[in-house]
Design an enzyme around this catalytic site. Structure first.
Site, PDB file in Angstrom:
ATOM      1  N   SER A 204     168.736  83.059  98.588  1.00 60.62           N
ATOM      2  CA  SER A 204     167.622  83.857  99.129  1.00 60.62           C
ATOM      3  C   SER A 204     166.223  83.444  98.712  1.00 60.62           C
ATOM      4  O   SER A 204     165.259  83.984  99.243  1.00 60.62           O
ATOM      5  CB  SER A 204     167.816  85.320  98.770  1.00 60.62           C
ATOM      6  OG  SER A 204     168.694  85.900  99.677  1.00 60.62           O
TER       7      SER A 204
ATOM      8  N   LYS B 214     158.488  90.541  95.608  1.00 61.11           N
ATOM      9  CA  LYS B 214     159.552  91.031  96.498  1.00 61.11           C
ATOM     10  C   LYS B 214     159.862  92.498  96.198  1.00 61.11           C
ATOM     11  O   LYS B 214     159.883  92.893  95.026  1.00 61.11           O
ATOM     12  CB  LYS B 214     160.792  90.160  96.289  1.00 61.11           C
ATOM     13  CG  LYS B 214     161.954  90.460  97.219  1.00 61.11           C
ATOM     14  CD  LYS B 214     163.124  89.503  96.938  1.00 61.11           C
ATOM     15  CE  LYS B 214     164.265  89.717  97.934  1.00 61.11           C
ATOM     16  NZ  LYS B 214     165.385  88.780  97.695  1.00 61.11           N
TER      17      LYS B 214
ATOM     18  N   SER C 227     167.159  86.328 101.813  1.00 61.45           N
ATOM     19  CA  SER C 227     166.556  87.636 101.978  1.00 61.45           C
ATOM     20  C   SER C 227     165.082  87.694 101.551  1.00 61.45           C
ATOM     21  O   SER C 227     164.368  88.615 101.954  1.00 61.45           O
ATOM     22  CB  SER C 227     167.336  88.663 101.164  1.00 61.45           C
ATOM     23  OG  SER C 227     167.249  88.375  99.786  1.00 61.45           O
TER      24      SER C 227
HETATM   25  N1  GLN Z   1     172.041  85.333 102.651  1.00 61.16           N
HETATM   26  C1  GLN Z   1     172.863  85.620 101.510  1.00 61.16           C
HETATM   27  C2  GLN Z   1     173.503  86.980 101.656  1.00 61.16           C
HETATM   28  O1  GLN Z   1     173.302  87.576 102.629  1.00 61.16           O
HETATM   29  C3  GLN Z   1     172.047  85.505 100.297  1.00 61.16           C
HETATM   30  C4  GLN Z   1     171.381  86.734  99.847  1.00 61.16           C
HETATM   31  C5  GLN Z   1     170.615  86.555  98.570  1.00 61.16           C
HETATM   32  O2  GLN Z   1     170.549  85.475  98.001  1.00 61.16           O
HETATM   33  N2  GLN Z   1     170.047  87.658  98.105  1.00 61.16           N
HETATM   34  O3  GLN Z   1     174.185  87.435 100.803  1.00 61.16           O
END
Ligand code: GLN
Length: 488
Positions: A180, A81, A156
């Site tokens: 995420s 990532k 994400s």
């Molecule tokens: N979707 C969640 C957010 O927008 C999780 C993001 C994450 O785990 N990096 O914060």
């Protein structure tokens, strides 16, 4: 086909000489060339370097057998990532803010992958600074769901999940601050493990919300997740929150015997508005686990309804502070101005996308004097209550099983205009980040038309990755959802 191999198979075949790392790496790169134009998972890939690393792995295998025996992932390419520092490569967090930043060092998880012999390959797409649930917040092209290119892969770590589902890599690393890893794994039909907070060093991970962030693997199955966790976990003096607990060899040999285990079902998650296809897959999975001898009992997580609000107060507060360093002076894009204030605001205006700005503004607000007690401090107290909910539940059960997401993958654009609607897609995953425990998502079925994967979440107490991996593995011994792949 070489690109179909799991991590375990690929590593085994490199070890027994039936495939070389060079062949494996070539298969990955060819597959990326073939399908990445559709899924947009890969942001950057240095082919020459990839083949040089593969050649070195092949050399170690043939010339240094003793060293090779200490490298369980020797020769296996793993996608990374774009939030993790890989020496000599761009580290952009899918943001314009870090447009030309190159990392001078390897983060600990990457260094440990290398030590285990793996080949960290490519920078994978994501929501900008890991803020989002759909990949639509990438400053580049969003990644798409390999099962339906009109749908999101989740976020994400959407690029990391799409890349595994599209069989570009046998495994990838993602990060999980509020789901995420698990949510995109569910949307793309792969296995995604969020280790316990403190299990994997965050050194070399660009911080979003430091008391939540964790690095973990996205793979084809629980066995591979265990192998990769074993390579990257463990105490690191460079991260004071990494916990000095030994890595557990049980992750290398998962035990599918779940007879007598107690599995909790949180009654607060049985929501009437839940998509019936999700409830049906959840019930079906519970039936399977109970037929294998697990005992299913109801548990209560009474503070669940406050999880989203608490998460979006605490993580935005941490993000506003963590992202202050991108000021056009110390780090990040610089747009000149006549004075530091103008330079700073112009740089941040140009560098950050709308969701990141929204979070910084929210986070600055909840920390500001006069509001801090009402929001930030209060949310910290609710976080404790949420953690206590889990501790109480884990007093009587070994693990908790829930759907990973309230719906299957949604359409591009479907939720991007409504941030609250988007935030709700994390409803089942964020509590584990608030509580600091571990969780895994495994494929547990499909919708009919279109055919979209569904995810089952196994949550375990802090530092019981062995439990969640074993249950996930047991489930994968009884089902073949994880063996199905999208046509691309
Ligand atoms: N979707 C969640 C957010 O927008 C999780 C993001 C994450 O785990 N990096 O914060």
């Amino acid at each position: 086909m070489a690109f179909d191999l799991t991590v375990k198979e690929a590593a085994g075949r490199v070890r027994d000489g039936s495939i070389s790392s060079t062949e494996l790496t070539r298969a990955c790169i060819e597959r990326i060339r073939e399908v990445d134009g559709k899924v947009h998972a890969v942001l950057e890939l240095d082919e020459d370097e990839a083949f040089a690393m593969a050649a070195e792995a092949d050399r170690i295998r043939s010339e240094e057998p003793e060293r090779a025996a200490q490298m369980p992932l020797l020769g296996v390419p793993i996608g990374i990532k774009d939030l993790l520092a890989v020496r000599g490569h761009s580290l952009r967090c899918a943001s314009r803010m870090l447009g030309n930043f190159n990392s001078p060092y390897d983060g600990t998880a990457i260094a440990r992958l290398r030590k285990a012999g793996a080949i960290p390959l490519a920078r994978l797409n994501m929501d900008e600074f890991a803020m989002g649930s759909s990949n639509e917040n990438s400053a580049f092209k969003p990644s798409l769901n390999p099962w339906d290119l009109e749908r999101v892969p989740g976020g994400s770590s959407g690029g990391s999940a799409a890349a595994v589902a599209a069989r570009e890599f046998p495994a990838t690393l993602g990060t999980d601050t509020g789901g995420s890893i698990r949510q995109p794994a569910a949307f793309c039909g792969c296995t995604g493990l969020k280790p316990t907070y403190g299990r994997v060093s965050r050194y070399g991970l660009v911080a979003f919300a430091s008391s939540f962030d964790q690095i973990g693997p996205l793979t084809r199955n629980a066995e591979d997740a265990g192998l990769i966790l074993h390579a990257i976990a463990g105490h690191d003096p460079m991260d004071s929150t990494s916990v000095p607990k030994p890595v557990d060899d049980a992750w290398l040999n998962l035990n599918p015997e779940i007879k007598g285990m107690k599995i909790g079902i949180p009654m607060e998650y049985r929501r009437p508005e839940l998509d019936p296809v999700i409830t049906a897959a959840w019930d079906e999975a519970l039936k399977k686990l109970s037929s294998a001898g697990a005992e299913i009992v109801e548990v209560s997580l009474p503070h669940t309804e406050y999880a989203i609000a608490t998460y979006y107060i605490l993580t935005t507060a941490e993000a506003s502070s963590n992202l202050a360093r991108f000021d056009g002076i110390r780090y990040g894009l610089r747009v000149d101005g006549n004075d530091p204030y103008t330079l700073n605001s112009r740089s941040r205006e140009a560098g950050f996308g709308p969701e990141v700005k929204r979070r910084i503004i929210l986070g600055t607000y909840v920390l500001s004097s006069g509001y801090c007690d009402a929001y930030y401090i209060k949310a910290q107290k609710v976080r404790t209550l949420i953690r206590q909910d889990f501790e109480r539940a884990f007093g009587s059960v070994d693990a908790i099983i829930t759907p990973t997401t309230p719906t299957p993958a949604f359409r591009i654009g479907q939720k991007s205009k409504d941030p609250l609607e988007m935030y709700l897609s994390d409803i089942f995953t964020i509590s584990s980040n608030l509580a600091g425990n571990c969780g895994i998502s495994v494929p547990c079925g499909f919708t009919d038309n279109p055919r979209l994967p569904l995810g089952l979440q196994v949550i375990g107490p802090a530092f019981r990755e062995d439990t969640v991996l074993n249950i996930a593995h047991a489930y994968q011994q009884m089902t073949d959802w994880h063996l199905q792949f999208p046509e691309l």
